[in-house]
Design a protein around this motif. Structure first.
Motif, PDB file in Angstrom:
ATOM      1  N   ALA A 208      -8.603  -0.281  -2.481  1.00 32.74           N
ATOM      2  CA  ALA A 208      -8.801  -1.736  -2.598  1.00 32.74           C
ATOM      3  C   ALA A 208      -7.914  -2.498  -1.613  1.00 32.74           C
ATOM      4  O   ALA A 208      -8.354  -3.446  -0.930  1.00 32.74           O
ATOM      5  CB  ALA A 208      -8.516  -2.175  -4.028  1.00 32.74           C
ATOM      6  N   ILE A 209      -6.675  -2.058  -1.513  1.00 33.69           N
ATOM      7  CA  ILE A 209      -5.772  -2.720  -0.562  1.00 33.69           C
ATOM      8  C   ILE A 209      -6.235  -2.465   0.883  1.00 33.69           C
ATOM      9  O   ILE A 209      -6.152  -3.354   1.742  1.00 33.69           O
ATOM     10  CB  ILE A 209      -4.333  -2.224  -0.774  1.00 33.69           C
TER      11      ILE A 209
ATOM     12  N   ARG B  66       0.825  -1.207   0.000  1.00 34.68           N
ATOM     13  CA  ARG B  66       0.000   0.000   0.000  1.00 34.68           C
ATOM     14  C   ARG B  66       0.863   1.264   0.000  1.00 34.68           C
ATOM     15  O   ARG B  66       0.556   2.238  -0.704  1.00 34.68           O
ATOM     16  CB  ARG B  66      -0.905  -0.016   1.227  1.00 34.68           C
TER      17      ARG B  66
ATOM     18  N   GLN C 247      -2.079   6.413  -6.032  1.00 27.72           N
ATOM     19  CA  GLN C 247      -3.103   5.696  -6.796  1.00 27.72           C
ATOM     20  C   GLN C 247      -4.244   5.382  -5.827  1.00 27.72           C
ATOM     21  O   GLN C 247      -4.288   4.310  -5.226  1.00 27.72           O
ATOM     22  CB  GLN C 247      -2.543   4.407  -7.408  1.00 27.72           C
TER      23      GLN C 247
ATOM     24  N   TYR D 108      -9.013  -4.791   1.696  1.00 25.05           N
ATOM     25  CA  TYR D 108      -8.435  -6.133   1.862  1.00 25.05           C
ATOM     26  C   TYR D 108      -7.763  -6.275   3.232  1.00 25.05           C
ATOM     27  O   TYR D 108      -7.951  -7.280   3.934  1.00 25.05           O
ATOM     28  CB  TYR D 108      -7.446  -6.376   0.725  1.00 25.05           C
TER      29      TYR D 108
ATOM     30  N   VAL E 140       2.551   1.672  -3.522  1.00 28.73           N
ATOM     31  CA  VAL E 140       1.724   2.064  -4.665  1.00 28.73           C
ATOM     32  C   VAL E 140       1.855   3.559  -4.947  1.00 28.73           C
ATOM     33  O   VAL E 140       1.898   4.008  -6.105  1.00 28.73           O
ATOM     34  CB  VAL E 140       0.261   1.663  -4.404  1.00 28.73           C
TER      35      VAL E 140
ATOM     36  N   ARG F 107      -7.379   4.622  -6.061  1.00 26.18           N
ATOM     37  CA  ARG F 107      -8.256   3.468  -6.288  1.00 26.18           C
ATOM     38  C   ARG F 107      -7.583   2.182  -5.804  1.00 26.18           C
ATOM     39  O   ARG F 107      -8.218   1.336  -5.138  1.00 26.18           O
ATOM     40  CB  ARG F 107      -8.604   3.388  -7.769  1.00 26.18           C
ATOM     41  N   VAL F 108      -6.329   2.007  -6.086  1.00 26.14           N
ATOM     42  CA  VAL F 108      -5.605   0.805  -5.645  1.00 26.14           C
ATOM     43  C   VAL F 108      -5.416   0.805  -4.132  1.00 26.14           C
ATOM     44  O   VAL F 108      -5.544  -0.222  -3.460  1.00 26.14           O
ATOM     45  CB  VAL F 108      -4.249   0.715  -6.377  1.00 26.14           C
ATOM     46  N   ARG F 109      -5.134   1.984  -3.591  1.00 28.27           N
ATOM     47  CA  ARG F 109      -4.940   2.078  -2.143  1.00 28.27           C
ATOM     48  C   ARG F 109      -6.229   1.738  -1.380  1.00 28.27           C
ATOM     49  O   ARG F 109      -6.202   1.081  -0.347  1.00 28.27           O
ATOM     50  CB  ARG F 109      -4.463   3.480  -1.778  1.00 28.27           C
TER      51      ARG F 109
END
Length: 204
Positions: free
Chosen positions: A79-80, A67, A73, A83, A70, A75-77
């Motif tokens: 999602a992580i 995280r 970003q 999770y 990354v 959107r990716v952060r």
């Protein structure tokens, strides 16, 4: 030499063992086959939950590292982050289950102090003398005979004569003679005062 009891470091309590490994004096507080199998299953579940918790902790550390790697970003952060939140909830559930299993193991398989105190009241591996036995209950617990029967066996097998070559005084092994009973087993009344009583019929 008797086996030393295993003491759990986290609780300071002695552990129950299988019956085949326990002394005769304290088998009543140890485990038969069914409880040994139940403890094995409980420890198996405990070990699996601990292994899963350790694995999830490592995955969480890896996810946190990913995280931060990354960068910008969002959107990716996010999602992580979701999770990692799910992993944290799973670890919380596993921690509660491990605590419950520890509680069950402590209540079922740790020996309380009051049970240890009861087992120490009887000493099967000492230089036992009839005079040291306090009552018939303790005599039955340790020898399956009461004190009067032990006295009769001692006299019936003439053990005092066998102890003479060993230079062991008979008074060290024999309690004071019990008072004569009101009648013998063969129906004879005791002799009058001042005369010796007839011998019991089971002695030669």
């Amino acid at each position: 030499m008797a086996r030393q009891r295993f003491v759990r470091p986290s609780t300071g309590a002695a552990r129950r063992r299988p019956l085949r490994e326990a002394d005769k004096n304290d088998r009543w507080m140890h485990l038969h086959t069914g409880l040994v199998s139940f403890r094995r299953s409980l420890h198996c579940c405990w070990n699996r939950l601990q292994a899963l918790s350790i694995t999830l902790l490592r995955v969480q550390i890896l996810g946190q590292t990913l995280r931060f790697a990354v960068g910008n970003q969002p959107r990716v952060r996010r999602a992580i982050g979701r999770y990692l939140h799910a992993i944290a909830r799973a670890m919380q559930v596993y921690a509660v289950q491990i605590r419950r299993l520890f509680w069950m193991d402590h209540n079922f398989f740790d020996i309380p102090q009051h049970q240890l105190d009861v087992s120490r009241q009887h000493r099967p591996r000492t230089h036992l003398r009839i005079a040291t036995i306090e009552n018939d209950r303790e005599a039955l617990k340790m020898t399956h005979f009461n004190k009067g029967q032990l006295h009769d066996l001692f006299e019936g097998f003439r053990l005092s004569q066998l102890l003479l070559p060993l230079a062991v005084p008979a008074d060290a092994w024999l309690p004071p003679p019990p008072p004569p009973p009101p009648f013998w087993r063969n129906g004879l009344l005791p002799a009058a005062e001042g005369t010796p009583s007839p011998p019991p019929p089971w002695l030669p």
